[in-house]
Design a protein around this motif. Sequence first.
Motif, PDB file in Angstrom:
ATOM      1  N   HIS A  46     154.131  29.396 128.182  1.00 58.67           N
ATOM      2  CA  HIS A  46     155.407  29.642 127.528  1.00 58.67           C
ATOM      3  C   HIS A  46     156.505  29.436 128.554  1.00 58.67           C
ATOM      4  N   ILE A  47     157.565  28.801 128.133  1.00 57.80           N
ATOM      5  CA  ILE A  47     158.708  28.569 129.007  1.00 57.80           C
ATOM      6  C   ILE A  47     159.960  28.986 128.247  1.00 57.80           C
ATOM      7  N   LEU A  48     160.750  29.859 128.858  1.00 55.21           N
ATOM      8  CA  LEU A  48     162.050  30.216 128.307  1.00 55.21           C
ATOM      9  C   LEU A  48     163.099  29.560 129.174  1.00 55.21           C
ATOM     10  N   GLU A  49     163.937  28.745 128.556  1.00 59.55           N
ATOM     11  CA  GLU A  49     164.993  28.073 129.283  1.00 59.55           C
ATOM     12  C   GLU A  49     166.213  28.982 129.380  1.00 59.55           C
ATOM     13  N   LYS A  50     166.713  29.157 130.585  1.00 59.46           N
ATOM     14  CA  LYS A  50     167.918  29.952 130.796  1.00 59.46           C
ATOM     15  C   LYS A  50     169.136  29.161 130.367  1.00 59.46           C
ATOM     16  N   PRO A  51     170.109  29.819 129.821  1.00 58.98           N
ATOM     17  CA  PRO A  51     170.125  31.242 129.502  1.00 58.98           C
ATOM     18  C   PRO A  51     169.389  31.510 128.194  1.00 58.98           C
ATOM     19  N   PHE A  52     168.725  32.635 128.128  1.00 59.41           N
ATOM     20  CA  PHE A  52     168.060  33.038 126.892  1.00 59.41           C
ATOM     21  C   PHE A  52     168.512  34.445 126.554  1.00 59.41           C
ATOM     22  N   VAL A  53     168.336  34.811 125.295  1.00 53.18           N
ATOM     23  CA  VAL A  53     168.751  36.144 124.859  1.00 53.18           C
ATOM     24  C   VAL A  53     167.581  37.107 125.003  1.00 53.18           C
ATOM     25  N   ALA A  54     167.894  38.365 125.183  1.00 50.28           N
ATOM     26  CA  ALA A  54     166.875  39.386 125.403  1.00 50.28           C
ATOM     27  C   ALA A  54     165.870  39.436 124.258  1.00 50.28           C
TER      28      ALA A  54
ATOM     29  N   ASP B 255     160.185  33.667 137.306  1.00 50.96           N
ATOM     30  CA  ASP B 255     161.320  32.768 137.449  1.00 50.96           C
ATOM     31  C   ASP B 255     160.833  31.587 138.274  1.00 50.96           C
ATOM     32  N   VAL B 256     161.057  30.393 137.822  1.00 51.31           N
ATOM     33  CA  VAL B 256     160.531  29.218 138.509  1.00 51.31           C
ATOM     34  C   VAL B 256     161.034  29.148 139.947  1.00 51.31           C
ATOM     35  N   HIS B 257     162.315  29.364 140.152  1.00 48.80           N
ATOM     36  CA  HIS B 257     162.883  29.284 141.503  1.00 48.80           C
ATOM     37  C   HIS B 257     163.042  30.680 142.085  1.00 48.80           C
ATOM     38  N   LEU B 258     162.355  30.941 143.182  1.00 49.85           N
ATOM     39  CA  LEU B 258     162.428  32.228 143.859  1.00 49.85           C
ATOM     40  C   LEU B 258     163.487  32.160 144.960  1.00 49.85           C
ATOM     41  N   SER B 259     163.944  33.315 145.410  1.00 47.57           N
ATOM     42  CA  SER B 259     165.051  33.330 146.360  1.00 47.57           C
ATOM     43  C   SER B 259     164.677  32.800 147.739  1.00 47.57           C
TER      44      SER B 259
ATOM     45  N   ASP C 224     160.977  28.885 147.442  1.00 53.62           N
ATOM     46  CA  ASP C 224     159.725  28.480 146.819  1.00 53.62           C
ATOM     47  C   ASP C 224     159.866  28.458 145.306  1.00 53.62           C
ATOM     48  N   THR C 225     158.836  27.941 144.660  1.00 54.21           N
ATOM     49  CA  THR C 225     158.755  28.041 143.203  1.00 54.21           C
ATOM     50  C   THR C 225     157.653  29.038 142.854  1.00 54.21           C
ATOM     51  N   ALA C 226     157.607  29.431 141.617  1.00 53.45           N
ATOM     52  CA  ALA C 226     156.602  30.390 141.163  1.00 53.45           C
ATOM     53  C   ALA C 226     155.294  29.717 140.762  1.00 53.45           C
TER      54      ALA C 226
ATOM     55  N   PHE D 257     157.162  31.380 132.104  1.00 54.36           N
ATOM     56  CA  PHE D 257     158.113  30.900 133.086  1.00 54.36           C
ATOM     57  C   PHE D 257     159.513  31.022 132.511  1.00 54.36           C
ATOM     58  N   ALA D 258     160.454  31.459 133.351  1.00 52.98           N
ATOM     59  CA  ALA D 258     161.867  31.470 133.003  1.00 52.98           C
ATOM     60  C   ALA D 258     162.559  30.498 133.943  1.00 52.98           C
ATOM     61  N   THR D 259     163.332  29.586 133.394  1.00 53.00           N
ATOM     62  CA  THR D 259     163.967  28.583 134.246  1.00 53.00           C
ATOM     63  C   THR D 259     165.213  28.005 133.603  1.00 53.00           C
ATOM     64  N   GLY D 260     166.105  27.580 134.441  1.00 47.54           N
ATOM     65  CA  GLY D 260     167.258  26.824 133.993  1.00 47.54           C
ATOM     66  C   GLY D 260     167.078  25.351 134.295  1.00 47.54           C
ATOM     67  N   ASP D 261     165.946  25.000 134.891  1.00 49.74           N
ATOM     68  CA  ASP D 261     165.669  23.624 135.305  1.00 49.74           C
ATOM     69  C   ASP D 261     164.489  23.086 134.500  1.00 49.74           C
ATOM     70  N   VAL D 262     164.774  22.460 133.386  1.00 54.77           N
ATOM     71  CA  VAL D 262     163.726  21.978 132.485  1.00 54.77           C
ATOM     72  C   VAL D 262     162.836  20.951 133.174  1.00 54.77           C
ATOM     73  N   ARG D 263     163.382  20.159 134.089  1.00 51.44           N
ATOM     74  CA  ARG D 263     162.563  19.174 134.808  1.00 51.44           C
ATOM     75  C   ARG D 263     161.443  19.870 135.564  1.00 51.44           C
TER      76      ARG D 263
END
Length: 97
Positions: free
Chosen positions: A75-83, A33-37, A40-42, A58-64
């Motif tokens: 590979h980048i999966l933009e949230k939300p994505f399906v299983a 996940d790009v943004h960690l709790s 930081d970023t991944a 990478f999984a992210t909701g922030d395309v920028r």
Amino acid sequence: MRSAGAEVIGPVPRADLVLDLIAEQQPDAAVLDVHLSDGDTAYPVATKPNVLGVPYLFATGDVRVSGASAGSRRHILEKPFVAAELVRVLSELVAAR
């Protein structure tokens, strides 16, 4: 992902713990996940799977953020994505390994 036959060994909320887990477990693939709790970023974490030979996406909701240089060849999966999409991309990563 367990329903797809995968063993899930996360989530891991901090970069230092991600690195420890990858080194200890040697997973077949990783979803970062790009943004960690911890704020930081991944992206710094992404260098460790390269060294260990672990394919990742990478999984992210922030395309920028996902367009950063560390992710440009990944590979980048933009949230939300399906299983099903996650399973497909992870399967491709593992098969290409």
